[in-house]
Structures are given as C-alpha cells and as structure tokens.
Design a protein around this motif. Structure first.
Motif, PDB file in Angstrom:
ATOM      1  N   GLU A 152      21.092  29.615  12.763  1.00 30.23           N
ATOM      2  CA  GLU A 152      21.706  30.003  11.484  1.00 30.23           C
ATOM      3  C   GLU A 152      22.907  30.923  11.687  1.00 30.23           C
ATOM      4  N   ARG A 153      23.059  31.418  12.894  1.00 27.55           N
ATOM      5  CA  ARG A 153      24.187  32.282  13.255  1.00 27.55           C
ATOM      6  C   ARG A 153      24.276  33.516  12.356  1.00 27.55           C
ATOM      7  N   VAL A 154      23.292  34.389  12.523  1.00 28.17           N
ATOM      8  CA  VAL A 154      23.265  35.626  11.731  1.00 28.17           C
ATOM      9  C   VAL A 154      23.504  36.829  12.630  1.00 28.17           C
ATOM     10  N   GLN A 166      25.081  43.346  16.304  1.00 29.58           N
ATOM     11  CA  GLN A 166      23.657  43.029  16.122  1.00 29.58           C
ATOM     12  C   GLN A 166      23.463  41.524  15.996  1.00 29.58           C
ATOM     13  N   SER A 167      22.434  41.048  16.669  1.00 34.32           N
ATOM     14  CA  SER A 167      22.071  39.634  16.538  1.00 34.32           C
ATOM     15  C   SER A 167      20.703  39.544  15.877  1.00 34.32           C
ATOM     16  N   PHE A 168      20.555  38.602  14.946  1.00 33.06           N
ATOM     17  CA  PHE A 168      19.236  38.350  14.351  1.00 33.06           C
ATOM     18  C   PHE A 168      18.674  37.026  14.837  1.00 33.06           C
ATOM     19  N   SER A 169      19.298  36.506  15.909  1.00 34.03           N
ATOM     20  CA  SER A 169      18.831  35.224  16.448  1.00 34.03           C
ATOM     21  C   SER A 169      17.415  35.347  16.980  1.00 34.03           C
ATOM     22  N   LYS A 170      17.156  36.384  17.764  1.00 37.59           N
ATOM     23  CA  LYS A 170      15.860  36.513  18.441  1.00 37.59           C
ATOM     24  C   LYS A 170      14.813  37.134  17.538  1.00 37.59           C
ATOM     25  N   ASN A 171      15.152  38.295  16.927  1.00 39.26           N
ATOM     26  CA  ASN A 171      14.086  38.991  16.202  1.00 39.26           C
ATOM     27  C   ASN A 171      13.724  38.324  14.872  1.00 39.26           C
ATOM     28  N   HIS A 205      17.706  45.043  28.243  1.00 45.49           N
ATOM     29  CA  HIS A 205      18.882  44.579  28.975  1.00 45.49           C
ATOM     30  C   HIS A 205      18.718  43.146  29.487  1.00 45.49           C
ATOM     31  N   ASN A 206      19.711  42.323  29.174  1.00 43.85           N
ATOM     32  CA  ASN A 206      19.728  40.932  29.654  1.00 43.85           C
ATOM     33  C   ASN A 206      20.773  40.835  30.763  1.00 43.85           C
ATOM     34  N   PRO A 207      20.423  40.491  31.983  1.00 47.41           N
ATOM     35  CA  PRO A 207      19.189  39.818  32.397  1.00 47.41           C
ATOM     36  C   PRO A 207      18.150  40.678  33.116  1.00 47.41           C
ATOM     37  N   THR A 264      25.343  41.161  33.799  1.00 50.81           N
ATOM     38  CA  THR A 264      25.211  41.197  32.339  1.00 50.81           C
ATOM     39  C   THR A 264      25.043  39.783  31.812  1.00 50.81           C
ATOM     40  N   TRP A 265      24.819  39.678  30.506  1.00 48.07           N
ATOM     41  CA  TRP A 265      24.856  38.376  29.837  1.00 48.07           C
ATOM     42  C   TRP A 265      26.282  37.856  30.044  1.00 48.07           C
ATOM     43  N   GLU A 266      26.395  36.689  30.691  1.00 42.11           N
ATOM     44  CA  GLU A 266      27.721  36.356  31.227  1.00 42.11           C
ATOM     45  C   GLU A 266      28.803  36.164  30.164  1.00 42.11           C
ATOM     46  N   PHE A 296      27.996  48.981  21.579  1.00 36.60           N
ATOM     47  CA  PHE A 296      26.622  48.545  21.824  1.00 36.60           C
ATOM     48  C   PHE A 296      26.470  47.060  21.511  1.00 36.60           C
ATOM     49  N   ASP A 297      25.655  46.400  22.317  1.00 37.50           N
ATOM     50  CA  ASP A 297      25.243  45.034  22.017  1.00 37.50           C
ATOM     51  C   ASP A 297      23.741  45.093  21.779  1.00 37.50           C
ATOM     52  N   SER A 298      23.337  44.853  20.543  1.00 32.32           N
ATOM     53  CA  SER A 298      21.922  44.951  20.187  1.00 32.32           C
ATOM     54  C   SER A 298      21.410  43.559  19.806  1.00 32.32           C
ATOM     55  N   ALA A 299      20.956  42.824  20.815  1.00 30.92           N
ATOM     56  CA  ALA A 299      20.544  41.434  20.571  1.00 30.92           C
ATOM     57  C   ALA A 299      19.030  41.289  20.514  1.00 30.92           C
ATOM     58  N   TYR A 300      18.315  42.365  20.844  1.00 28.62           N
ATOM     59  CA  TYR A 300      16.845  42.237  20.977  1.00 28.62           C
ATOM     60  C   TYR A 300      16.092  43.359  20.283  1.00 28.62           C
ATOM     61  N   GLN A 301      16.633  43.898  19.180  1.00 32.22           N
ATOM     62  CA  GLN A 301      15.936  45.015  18.540  1.00 32.22           C
ATOM     63  C   GLN A 301      14.532  44.569  18.108  1.00 32.22           C
ATOM     64  N   GLY A 323      26.342  35.285  14.350  1.00 32.24           N
ATOM     65  CA  GLY A 323      25.473  35.691  15.451  1.00 32.24           C
ATOM     66  C   GLY A 323      25.977  36.939  16.147  1.00 32.24           C
ATOM     67  N   GLY A 324      25.239  37.332  17.166  1.00 29.44           N
ATOM     68  CA  GLY A 324      25.652  38.489  17.952  1.00 29.44           C
ATOM     69  C   GLY A 324      26.956  38.201  18.672  1.00 29.44           C
ATOM     70  N   THR A 325      27.141  36.957  19.071  1.00 32.98           N
ATOM     71  CA  THR A 325      28.385  36.577  19.755  1.00 32.98           C
ATOM     72  C   THR A 325      29.578  36.798  18.835  1.00 32.98           C
ATOM     73  N   GLY A 326      29.420  36.393  17.579  1.00 34.88           N
ATOM     74  CA  GLY A 326      30.500  36.581  16.599  1.00 34.88           C
ATOM     75  C   GLY A 326      30.806  38.060  16.404  1.00 34.88           C
TER      76      GLY A 326
HETATM   77  N1  PMP Z   1      24.049  39.576  23.592  1.00 36.36           N
HETATM   78  C1  PMP Z   1      23.073  39.337  24.489  1.00 36.36           C
HETATM   79  C2  PMP Z   1      22.772  40.370  25.508  1.00 36.36           C
HETATM   80  C3  PMP Z   1      22.374  38.131  24.456  1.00 36.36           C
HETATM   81  O1  PMP Z   1      21.415  37.905  25.347  1.00 36.36           O
HETATM   82  C4  PMP Z   1      22.705  37.175  23.467  1.00 36.36           C
HETATM   83  C5  PMP Z   1      22.003  35.856  23.366  1.00 36.36           C
HETATM   84  N2  PMP Z   1      21.482  35.315  24.492  1.00 36.36           N
HETATM   85  C6  PMP Z   1      23.711  37.479  22.564  1.00 36.36           C
HETATM   86  C7  PMP Z   1      24.363  38.688  22.644  1.00 36.36           C
HETATM   87  C8  PMP Z   1      24.172  36.494  21.523  1.00 36.36           C
HETATM   88  O2  PMP Z   1      23.310  36.245  20.509  1.00 36.36           O
HETATM   89  P1  PMP Z   1      23.615  35.167  19.397  1.00 36.36           P
HETATM   90  O3  PMP Z   1      22.884  33.954  19.751  1.00 36.36           O
HETATM   91  O4  PMP Z   1      23.115  35.818  18.143  1.00 36.36           O
HETATM   92  O5  PMP Z   1      25.082  34.935  19.336  1.00 36.36           O
END
Ligand code: PMP
Length: 383
Positions: free
Chosen positions: A238-240, A227-232, A166-168, A112-114, A194-199, A80-83
């Motif tokens: 699946e943690r991509v 990059q996170s593929f969780s949202k898009n 930008h989150n939030p 920011t995203w905490e 860069f954190d790209s979680a919402y491309q 995931g993006g977190t990883g």
């Molecule tokens: N970065 C931001 C800004 C997010 O909002 C999130 C998910 N809420 C993530 C990273 C992490 O995404 P993932 O679930 O793919 O780990």
C-alpha cells in the motif's frame, strides 16, 4: 524454488505456517472504510491525509512530545519508508546548509539497507560514505569506530541512523551508547536523519522502539525521521510512509513544508489514500490502536521465540562457537556469522536459502523447519 526446505530470506513477515499475515486490525478497518459512504476517490492534499500525518508523527515522537506541543513538527505522507527517505534526501540536497549540497557527505552505516546508498546518490548527493557500525569479530556494535567517524566527519554532514532493529545486523546501540552518539553529533553539528522502518518490531513495544528518536528530540536536534508502516502494519504494497520533520520553530516547519509541496508535486503529485486512511483510523481510535499494538506484539513475539529456539537448539547440539548474538540481536534480521562457504553449504547441500552475507530473516524460521535449520547450521560449522 522447487525443493526449498527453508527460505530464510523472505522479504517480509511470515507466520509460523510460512504465510504472509494480514493483521486482524487491518481487516477490521478495511471493512469500516468500505462501509463509509462519505469516502470517495478525490485527490488527497499534496502533503497527504492530515490525520495520518499527525498521528504517524505522534507515534514516532510520543503523545506528549514537547516538539509537538511547541508546534515545530510537520510531516509529509510518503510512498513507504523509501518515499520518506527520498523526500528527505531531495529536500536536503536542495535546501540544507548552503548551495553546494551535492558535496555534503551523507554517511550510512556499514553495512546498511543497501537502498540508502542509492536513494541519496539519486537525489544528487555525490559523496555517500559508510560509517563504522558492525564489528564482525565480536558480532556487535563497533562503538569506538562509530564515534570516531562522527568525530572526523566534516561539520554539517548528514548521518542516516536506524531508529531501531538495524537492518541488516539486528544490532542497535544501547541507551548509553545513543547518548554518546548524540553528544558528538550535537557538538559537531551533524544532521540526524532517522530511518524508522521497524517501530514495534524490535521489542514489541512502540514507545521502547522510539527511544532513540525521542532522546534526540530532547537534545534539541532539528531532524528528519522517515517512517515506514510496511512492516508494523503489514501494508507492504500500500506504500504507507511518513516523513516527520522536527524543526527549530513553527515558522521553519511552515517553510520546509512549502518546499516539500513543490518536491512532492514533481515526484508523485498526490499520495495514495487507502493505506494512509487505514493507519490513520487505527491510530486515532482507542480500541483499534490497542488492537494494533497487540497485533504488532504478536509478530515481535514470534520473532523473539524463533531467536530463543534457534539459540537453544544450537547450544543443545553443542555447535562450536557462541550463539548468544542470535538472541542479543533484535528485529527481523540476524547476522548469523556464517561465512560465504558455510552459506553455500546451506544452500547447495541443505536447500536452505539465506543471504551470502549470512543474514537471515528470523520470520523464515518456523516450528516445523527450525530443527532442520539448526542441525544444518551445526553440520556446516563442524565440517
Ligand atoms: N528502511 C529500512 C532499513 C528497510 O529495511 C526498509 C524495507 N526493507 C525500508 C526503509 C523501506 O520500507 P518501505 O517498504 O516502506 O519503503
């Protein structure tokens, strides 16, 4: 919650029926994977599925990216993006700019995203600080504050930048503002992470949403992009994720990746395959890629529609204050500007659930609950 009348803080995308959405293209590719007798459950390479890593980097940097053509881009498949943030942070703490990296300041936006704070702190960075970003009064970007913090940050500090949506706050710099940010960062030798979680989620268009990342590449930055593929892709469980690395030259990419292998080895050893395979097949097959972009647009358009309807309804009700920020903000999240007391009223009196900060996930709105939500916001603001 038994009597919830509207949940405005779901953790993910929801349809107009309030349900999770499996993208049609994902269902199609899942069938292809099941039908493919050549596939097995052997370990993947430590750095992940090569066709996933390269195609993921390509959608971030662009098909014709000069950095890709110059062979100075590498990637690590992550959980995931977190990883991807974690891998980047672990690498930087070990290898970035000298031996005393624990002391290197890491700047994250306020707010920011905490998890940004904890991921970097857990990687051993002792000085994770906020940089000014949100101007609560004008409900928009505090550009002067942001640029000021860039100017005064110690040289080589690390800055975590939200690539889009930008989150939030749902507030991104404009192109002009990004060029100002890049100018200071380059001059002051600050590291871009860069954190790209919402491309795709911000505008519905992958290329538009990658503008900032690509602009920084044209300015010659070495950088990381998580990059996170969780949202898009709607592949939350699946943690991509992918960590794209843009380096000075091919030799530096090779060196970075060899250290990344060591870090992956002691963290998750090998990445999971299903989600990465799904994404790789989709991105590397023209018709599926087109279908995916269409699916992403469906999600982005629903969010845009909910923004426009909520703003129009508040305006029609004559709710005091301006509500243009609802449509000016982008992506899944919105800072409504409701104060803690008003939020409490929404929760206690109206059974509408949102964050204490006033943040809502636009996907919690549906054609069925939006009138009720708008009326409730009106009531709490008027009272
Ligand atoms: N970065 C931001 C800004 C997010 O909002 C999130 C998910 N809420 C993530 C990273 C992490 O995404 P993932 O679930 O793919 O780990």
């Amino acid at each position: 919650i038994g009597n919830t009348l509207a949940c405005l803080s779901p953790p993910a995308y929801r349809t107009d029926e309030g349900q999770p959405w499996v993208l049609p293209v994902v269902k199609k590719v899942e069938k292809l994977i099941v039908a493919d007798n050549r596939l097995n459950h052997e370990y993947l390479p430590i750095l992940g599925l090569p066709e996933f890593r390269s195609s993921a980097s390509k959608i971030a940097l662009g098909e014709d990216s000069p950095a890709i053509q110059e062979n100075r881009v590498g990637a690590v498949q992550c959980l995931g993006g977190t990883g991807a943030l974690k891998m980047g942070a672990e690498f930087l703490r070990r290898w970035y700019n000298g031996n005393d990296n624990m002391k290197t300041p890491v700047y994250v936006s306020a707010p920011t995203w905490e998890n940004h704070n904890s991921v970097f702190a857990n990687a051993g960075f002792e000085d994770v600080r906020p940089y000014k970003y949100w101007d609560a009064e004008k409900r928009g970007l505090d550009l002067a504050g942001f640029l000021g913090d860039l100017e005064t940050a110690p040289k080589h500090s690390i800055f975590v930048l939200h690539a889009c949506a930008h989150n939030p706050t749902g507030t991104d710099p404009t192109h002009m503002e990004w060029t100002q940010v890049a100018e200071v960062m380059k001059r002051r030798k600050l590291f871009v992470f860069f954190d790209s979680a919402y491309q795709g989620f911000a505008s519905g268009c992958l290329d538009k949403d990658a503008w900032a990342v690509r602009y920084f590449v044209t300015q010659g930055f070495e950088m990381f992009c998580a990059q996170s593929f969780s949202k898009n892709f709607g592949l939350y469980n699946e943690r991509v994720g992918n960590l794209t690395i843009v380096a000075r030259d091919a030799d530096n990419v090779r060196r970075v990746l060899s250290q990344m292998e060591k870090i992956v080895r002691v963290t998750w050893s090998n990445p999971p395959s299903q989600g990465a395979r799904l994404v790789a097949i989709t991105l590397n097959t023209a018709e599926l890629f087109a279908e995916w972009k269409d699916n992403v647009k469906t999600m982005a358009d629903r969010v845009l529609l909910m923004r426009a309807s909520l703003q129009a309804k508040l305006q029609a009700l004559g709710t005091p204050g301006t509500w243009d920020h609802i449509t000016q903000q982008i992506g899944m999240f919105s800072f409504t500007g409701l104060n803690p007391k008003q939020v409490e009223y929404m929760i206690k009196e109206r059974s509408i659930y949102l964050m204490a900060s006033g943040r809502i996930n636009m996907c919690g709105l549906t054609t069925k609950n939006i009138d009720y939500v708008a009326k409730s916001i009106h009531e709490t603001v008027v009272n």
